[in-house]
Design a protein around this motif. Sequence first.
Motif, PDB file in Angstrom:
ATOM      1  N   HIS A   1      10.812  -4.344  -1.893  1.00 48.54           N
ATOM      2  CA  HIS A   1      10.877  -5.460  -0.945  1.00 48.54           C
ATOM      3  C   HIS A   1       9.852  -6.539  -1.304  1.00 48.54           C
ATOM      4  N   TYR A   2       8.663  -6.108  -1.673  1.00 50.98           N
ATOM      5  CA  TYR A   2       7.604  -7.034  -2.070  1.00 50.98           C
ATOM      6  C   TYR A   2       8.002  -7.794  -3.337  1.00 50.98           C
ATOM      7  N   ASP A   3       8.507  -7.064  -4.338  1.00 47.89           N
ATOM      8  CA  ASP A   3       8.944  -7.705  -5.577  1.00 47.89           C
ATOM      9  C   ASP A   3      10.064  -8.702  -5.309  1.00 47.89           C
TER      10      ASP A   3
ATOM     11  N   ASN B   1       0.859  -1.181   0.000  1.00 44.98           N
ATOM     12  CA  ASN B   1       0.000   0.000   0.000  1.00 44.98           C
ATOM     13  C   ASN B   1       0.896   1.233   0.000  1.00 44.98           C
ATOM     14  N   CYS B   2       2.069   1.062   0.543  1.00 44.22           N
ATOM     15  CA  CYS B   2       3.065   2.120   0.605  1.00 44.22           C
ATOM     16  C   CYS B   2       4.080   1.888  -0.515  1.00 44.22           C
ATOM     17  N   HIS B   3       4.289   2.865  -1.351  1.00 48.22           N
ATOM     18  CA  HIS B   3       5.158   2.676  -2.518  1.00 48.22           C
ATOM     19  C   HIS B   3       6.587   2.304  -2.154  1.00 48.22           C
ATOM     20  N   ILE B   4       7.061   2.703  -1.001  1.00 49.81           N
ATOM     21  CA  ILE B   4       8.453   2.439  -0.635  1.00 49.81           C
ATOM     22  C   ILE B   4       8.720   0.944  -0.403  1.00 49.81           C
ATOM     23  N   MET B   5       7.666   0.173  -0.184  1.00 44.98           N
ATOM     24  CA  MET B   5       7.830  -1.261   0.062  1.00 44.98           C
ATOM     25  C   MET B   5       7.796  -2.088  -1.225  1.00 44.98           C
TER      26      MET B   5
ATOM     27  N   ARG C   1       4.738   3.960  13.452  1.00 44.21           N
ATOM     28  CA  ARG C   1       6.060   4.426  13.011  1.00 44.21           C
ATOM     29  C   ARG C   1       6.069   4.699  11.505  1.00 44.21           C
ATOM     30  N   HIS C   2       5.488   3.790  10.726  1.00 43.25           N
ATOM     31  CA  HIS C   2       5.480   3.956   9.276  1.00 43.25           C
ATOM     32  C   HIS C   2       4.607   5.133   8.851  1.00 43.25           C
ATOM     33  N   SER C   3       3.420   5.244   9.430  1.00 44.00           N
ATOM     34  CA  SER C   3       2.537   6.344   9.028  1.00 44.00           C
ATOM     35  C   SER C   3       3.140   7.692   9.405  1.00 44.00           C
TER      36      SER C   3
ATOM     37  N   LEU D   1       5.446  12.586   7.517  1.00 43.13           N
ATOM     38  CA  LEU D   1       6.424  13.659   7.716  1.00 43.13           C
ATOM     39  C   LEU D   1       7.596  13.577   6.735  1.00 43.13           C
ATOM     40  N   GLN D   2       7.621  12.511   5.930  1.00 40.56           N
ATOM     41  CA  GLN D   2       8.703  12.308   4.953  1.00 40.56           C
ATOM     42  C   GLN D   2      10.082  12.347   5.617  1.00 40.56           C
ATOM     43  N   ASP D   3      10.192  11.691   6.796  1.00 36.42           N
ATOM     44  CA  ASP D   3      11.480  11.681   7.494  1.00 36.42           C
ATOM     45  C   ASP D   3      12.027  10.259   7.656  1.00 36.42           C
ATOM     46  N   PHE D   4      11.810   9.425   6.650  1.00 35.98           N
ATOM     47  CA  PHE D   4      12.316   8.058   6.693  1.00 35.98           C
ATOM     48  C   PHE D   4      13.619   7.979   5.915  1.00 35.98           C
ATOM     49  N   HIS D   5      14.438   7.039   6.287  1.00 38.77           N
ATOM     50  CA  HIS D   5      15.699   6.796   5.589  1.00 38.77           C
ATOM     51  C   HIS D   5      15.420   5.951   4.367  1.00 38.77           C
ATOM     52  N   GLU D   6      16.054   6.288   3.264  1.00 44.86           N
ATOM     53  CA  GLU D   6      15.893   5.480   2.064  1.00 44.86           C
ATOM     54  C   GLU D   6      17.261   4.993   1.621  1.00 44.86           C
TER      55      GLU D   6
END
Length: 153
Positions: free
Chosen positions: A50-52, A43-47, A87-89, A94-99
């Motif tokens: 990992h899903y693929d 549901n979250c594009h950043i995952m 944590r994820h939401s 806030l767009q403060d996650f590490h990529e």
Amino acid sequence: MRTQAVIALLAVALGGLAGAGAYTFRYAEGLSYMSNDPAACVNCHIMREHYDGWQKSAHHAAATCNDCHVPQDLVGKYTAKAVHGWRHSKAFTLQDFHEPIRITDEDLRIVQDNCLRCHGELTSQMSAHAGPHGVEQANCTHCHQGVGHGPRR
């Protein structure tokens, strides 16, 4: 009269908060995270990566995201899901996650426990080794980092 105004104001504020929370939960497909369906994780594009990777991994046929990433007891599972969801939401809002995203130490312990739960018989002879502080448990993901999600780029 003043008490009634305060109560009415509080009721409106709490109602607004509950309404906004319910809308956000529905919009973010929050209920899907309570399932065992790995598609909920994307549901979250950043995952997506990992899903693929999981779909191409050996674990695809044997394990879902929950099999590895949450404790297996009912309370632990939904507690971890609530903590992860918060944590994820927060991070995505806030767009403060590490990529690329990183696993926390606590979540790494959960993954380690689940590795040993599934592969305990296979790993029982190698589950301890001499580390810098004496005998400690080997970390499965140290050597098998890409097992669940495929090779990393």
